[in-house]
Design a protein around this motif. Structure first.
Motif, PDB file in Angstrom:
ATOM      1  N   GLU A 110       0.902  -1.667  -0.343  1.00  0.00           N
ATOM      2  CA  GLU A 110       0.175   0.226   0.311  1.00  0.00           C
ATOM      3  C   GLU A 110       0.554   1.537  -0.237  1.00  0.00           C
ATOM      4  OE1 GLU A 110      -1.385   3.896   2.123  1.00  0.00           O
ATOM      5  OE2 GLU A 110      -0.310   1.828   3.476  1.00  0.00           O
ATOM      6  N   ILE A 111       1.778   1.257   0.483  1.00  0.00           N
ATOM      7  CA  ILE A 111       3.101   2.693   1.077  1.00  0.00           C
ATOM      8  C   ILE A 111       3.001   3.371  -0.228  1.00  0.00           C
ATOM      9  CG2 ILE A 111       4.717   1.116   2.018  1.00  0.00           C
ATOM     10  CD1 ILE A 111       5.094   3.858   3.242  1.00  0.00           C
ATOM     11  N   GLY A 112       3.871   2.149  -1.037  1.00  0.00           N
ATOM     12  CA  GLY A 112       4.269   2.382  -2.755  1.00  0.00           C
ATOM     13  C   GLY A 112       3.349   2.181  -3.165  1.00  0.00           C
ATOM     14  N   ILE A 113       1.981   1.991  -3.340  1.00  0.00           N
ATOM     15  CA  ILE A 113       1.556   2.881  -3.942  1.00  0.00           C
ATOM     16  C   ILE A 113       0.534   3.746  -4.045  1.00  0.00           C
ATOM     17  CG2 ILE A 113      -1.018   2.508  -4.951  1.00  0.00           C
ATOM     18  CD1 ILE A 113      -1.280  -0.644  -4.514  1.00  0.00           C
ATOM     19  N   THR A 114       0.569   4.424  -2.555  1.00  0.00           N
ATOM     20  CA  THR A 114       0.395   5.682  -1.893  1.00  0.00           C
ATOM     21  C   THR A 114       1.743   7.080  -2.361  1.00  0.00           C
ATOM     22  OG1 THR A 114      -1.184   5.237  -0.303  1.00  0.00           O
ATOM     23  CG2 THR A 114      -0.440   7.126  -0.552  1.00  0.00           C
ATOM     24  N   ASP A 115       2.589   6.599  -2.083  1.00  0.00           N
ATOM     25  CA  ASP A 115       3.399   7.469  -2.791  1.00  0.00           C
ATOM     26  C   ASP A 115       3.393   7.649  -4.203  1.00  0.00           C
ATOM     27  OD1 ASP A 115       4.341   7.314  -0.092  1.00  0.00           O
ATOM     28  OD2 ASP A 115       5.883   5.870  -0.272  1.00  0.00           O
ATOM     29  N   LEU A 116       3.212   7.171  -4.712  1.00  0.00           N
ATOM     30  CA  LEU A 116       3.290   7.302  -6.486  1.00  0.00           C
ATOM     31  C   LEU A 116       2.098   7.934  -6.593  1.00  0.00           C
ATOM     32  CD1 LEU A 116       5.041   6.402  -9.099  1.00  0.00           C
ATOM     33  CD2 LEU A 116       3.666   4.091  -9.161  1.00  0.00           C
ATOM     34  N   PHE A 117       1.509   7.522  -6.062  1.00  0.00           N
ATOM     35  CA  PHE A 117      -0.042   8.069  -6.225  1.00  0.00           C
ATOM     36  C   PHE A 117       0.230  10.060  -5.859  1.00  0.00           C
ATOM     37  CE2 PHE A 117      -3.922   9.987  -4.819  1.00  0.00           C
ATOM     38  CZ  PHE A 117      -4.678  10.121  -5.912  1.00  0.00           C
ATOM     39  N   VAL A 118       0.486   9.618  -4.976  1.00  0.00           N
ATOM     40  CA  VAL A 118       0.883  11.613  -4.865  1.00  0.00           C
ATOM     41  C   VAL A 118       1.706  12.156  -5.549  1.00  0.00           C
ATOM     42  CG1 VAL A 118       1.972  13.380  -2.404  1.00  0.00           C
ATOM     43  CG2 VAL A 118       0.700  10.989  -2.088  1.00  0.00           C
ATOM     44  N   TYR A 119       2.310  11.521  -5.934  1.00  0.00           N
ATOM     45  CA  TYR A 119       4.412  11.718  -6.851  1.00  0.00           C
ATOM     46  C   TYR A 119       3.083  12.082  -7.706  1.00  0.00           C
ATOM     47  CZ  TYR A 119       7.175  11.944 -10.581  1.00  0.00           C
ATOM     48  OH  TYR A 119       7.390  12.312 -11.580  1.00  0.00           O
ATOM     49  N   LYS A 120       2.213  11.376  -8.465  1.00  0.00           N
ATOM     50  CA  LYS A 120       1.932  11.570 -10.029  1.00  0.00           C
ATOM     51  C   LYS A 120       1.149  12.333 -10.027  1.00  0.00           C
ATOM     52  CE  LYS A 120       2.353   6.985 -11.793  1.00  0.00           C
ATOM     53  NZ  LYS A 120       1.287   5.695 -13.001  1.00  0.00           N
ATOM     54  N   LEU A 121       0.358  13.016  -8.893  1.00  0.00           N
ATOM     55  CA  LEU A 121      -0.866  13.878  -9.335  1.00  0.00           C
ATOM     56  C   LEU A 121      -0.124  15.226  -9.140  1.00  0.00           C
ATOM     57  CD1 LEU A 121      -3.584  14.758  -9.679  1.00  0.00           C
ATOM     58  CD2 LEU A 121      -4.007  14.113  -6.450  1.00  0.00           C
ATOM     59  N   VAL A 122       0.964  15.041  -8.145  1.00  0.00           N
ATOM     60  CA  VAL A 122       1.541  16.448  -8.036  1.00  0.00           C
ATOM     61  C   VAL A 122       1.856  16.846  -8.525  1.00  0.00           C
ATOM     62  CG1 VAL A 122       3.526  17.513  -6.567  1.00  0.00           C
ATOM     63  CG2 VAL A 122       1.866  16.172  -5.444  1.00  0.00           C
ATOM     64  N   ASP A 123       2.608  16.112  -9.995  1.00  0.00           N
ATOM     65  CA  ASP A 123       3.532  16.627 -11.298  1.00  0.00           C
ATOM     66  C   ASP A 123       2.668  16.728 -11.824  1.00  0.00           C
ATOM     67  OD1 ASP A 123       6.315  15.951 -12.644  1.00  0.00           O
ATOM     68  OD2 ASP A 123       5.160  14.558 -13.260  1.00  0.00           O
ATOM     69  N   TYR A 124       1.666  15.617 -12.560  1.00  0.00           N
ATOM     70  CA  TYR A 124       0.112  16.141 -13.258  1.00  0.00           C
ATOM     71  C   TYR A 124      -0.201  17.785 -13.403  1.00  0.00           C
ATOM     72  CZ  TYR A 124      -3.472  15.936 -16.151  1.00  0.00           C
ATOM     73  OH  TYR A 124      -5.185  16.057 -17.391  1.00  0.00           O
ATOM     74  N   CYS A 125      -0.497  18.496 -11.630  1.00  0.00           N
ATOM     75  CA  CYS A 125      -1.249  19.580 -11.302  1.00  0.00           C
ATOM     76  C   CYS A 125      -0.151  20.599 -11.701  1.00  0.00           C
ATOM     77  CB  CYS A 125      -1.366  19.782  -9.942  1.00  0.00           C
ATOM     78  SG  CYS A 125      -2.668  18.544  -9.945  1.00  0.00           S
ATOM     79  N   THR A 126       1.419  20.125 -10.904  1.00  0.00           N
ATOM     80  CA  THR A 126       2.078  21.236 -10.606  1.00  0.00           C
ATOM     81  C   THR A 126       2.752  21.669 -12.889  1.00  0.00           C
ATOM     82  OG1 THR A 126       3.321  20.668  -9.052  1.00  0.00           O
ATOM     83  CG2 THR A 126       4.448  21.560 -10.536  1.00  0.00           C
ATOM     84  N   ALA A 127       2.247  20.707 -13.847  1.00  0.00           N
ATOM     85  CA  ALA A 127       3.577  21.130 -14.779  1.00  0.00           C
ATOM     86  C   ALA A 127       1.937  21.569 -15.382  1.00  0.00           C
ATOM     87  CB  ALA A 127       3.178  19.408 -15.540  1.00  0.00           C
ATOM     88  N   ARG A 128       0.840  20.901 -15.554  1.00  0.00           N
ATOM     89  CA  ARG A 128      -0.437  22.253 -16.229  1.00  0.00           C
ATOM     90  C   ARG A 128      -0.792  22.997 -15.323  1.00  0.00           C
ATOM     91  NH1 ARG A 128       0.108  17.265 -16.174  1.00  0.00           N
ATOM     92  NH2 ARG A 128      -0.020  15.964 -19.009  1.00  0.00           N
ATOM     93  N   GLY A 129       0.070  23.564 -14.477  1.00  0.00           N
ATOM     94  CA  GLY A 129       0.097  24.814 -13.368  1.00  0.00           C
ATOM     95  C   GLY A 129      -2.102  24.620 -12.777  1.00  0.00           C
TER      96      GLY A 129
END
Length: 205
Positions: free
Chosen positions: A29-48
């Motif tokens: 679970e912890i690995g999925i959670t960490d990856l989800f946080v990273y991906k969502l933050v990266d997606y939102c940051t890249a698109r402002g």
């Protein structure tokens, strides 16, 4: 809103877990959670995008949440969703979701979290298909985008109260079909839709 993000990520997680379960293996679970946080933050940051924010929650042992998700509503206010993450195993069981010997139980901590911080608590379930005598039923729940596909439940959400009711009714464990299809929604409901609960409205600082 990062709807395209969750439209892509949820089926991908569902397919990944399904493939893993085919070998009777597991994913932490912890690995999925960490990856989800990273991906969502990266997606939102890249698109402002500034209408969704996610953070690792503080004091999980006290308040019961793994993640704090803030989603802007049509009013301009942000709703705070406290999420406790669980991953199913290859039998469709959430092995880490059970009654503990020591109180308070996790759902009780989340209830206290709601009362103290005026947020809304959900369990965030990581799901896939798994070997079973019968096929999984078709989704029946709806959100502002219609009826989700089964794979959209790769990230599924269940309100804290449903978990509490499940265990107070005498259950000793929890599995996917205890909540799906009637009590589980797809995570896209929080990310893409206005939430119709008047409580927990916060302006992000």
């Amino acid at each position: 809103m990062p709807c395209a993000f969750i439209d892509k990520e949820a089926p991908e997680l569902f397919d990944l877990l399904t493939a893993i379960f085919g070998y009777r293996l597991k994913l932490a679970e912890i690995g999925i959670t960490d990856l989800f946080v990273y991906k969502l933050v990266d997606y939102c940051t890249a698109r402002g995008l500034t209408n969704v924010f996610v953070y690792h929650a503080k004091q999980e042992a006290v308040y019961g949440a793994d993640l704090d998700l803030f989603v802007q509503q049509a009013t301009g206010k942000y709703l705070w969703f406290a999420l406790q993450a669980k991953v199913m195993n290859f039998m469709g069981v959430y092995k880490d979701l059970r009654i503990r010997k020591k109180n308070p139980q996790q759902w009780e901590k989340l209830k206290d979290n709601e009362a103290k911080h005026r947020n809304k608590a959900f369990y965030l379930f990581y799901n896939g298909d798994y070997p079973s005598p019968s096929r999984l039923p078709a989704p029946v729940g709806t959100d502002c985008r219609g009826v989700p596909a089964l794979k959209d439940y790769g990230y599924g959400i269940v309100e804290r109260l449903h978990i509490e009711t499940h265990f107070s009714g005498g259950a000793s464990r929890a599995k996917f079909t205890d909540f799906y299809p009637y009590k589980m929604d797809a995570l896209r409901k929080l990310i893409c839709c206005d939430f119709d609960d008047p409580g927990g409205v916060f302006t992000r600082i």
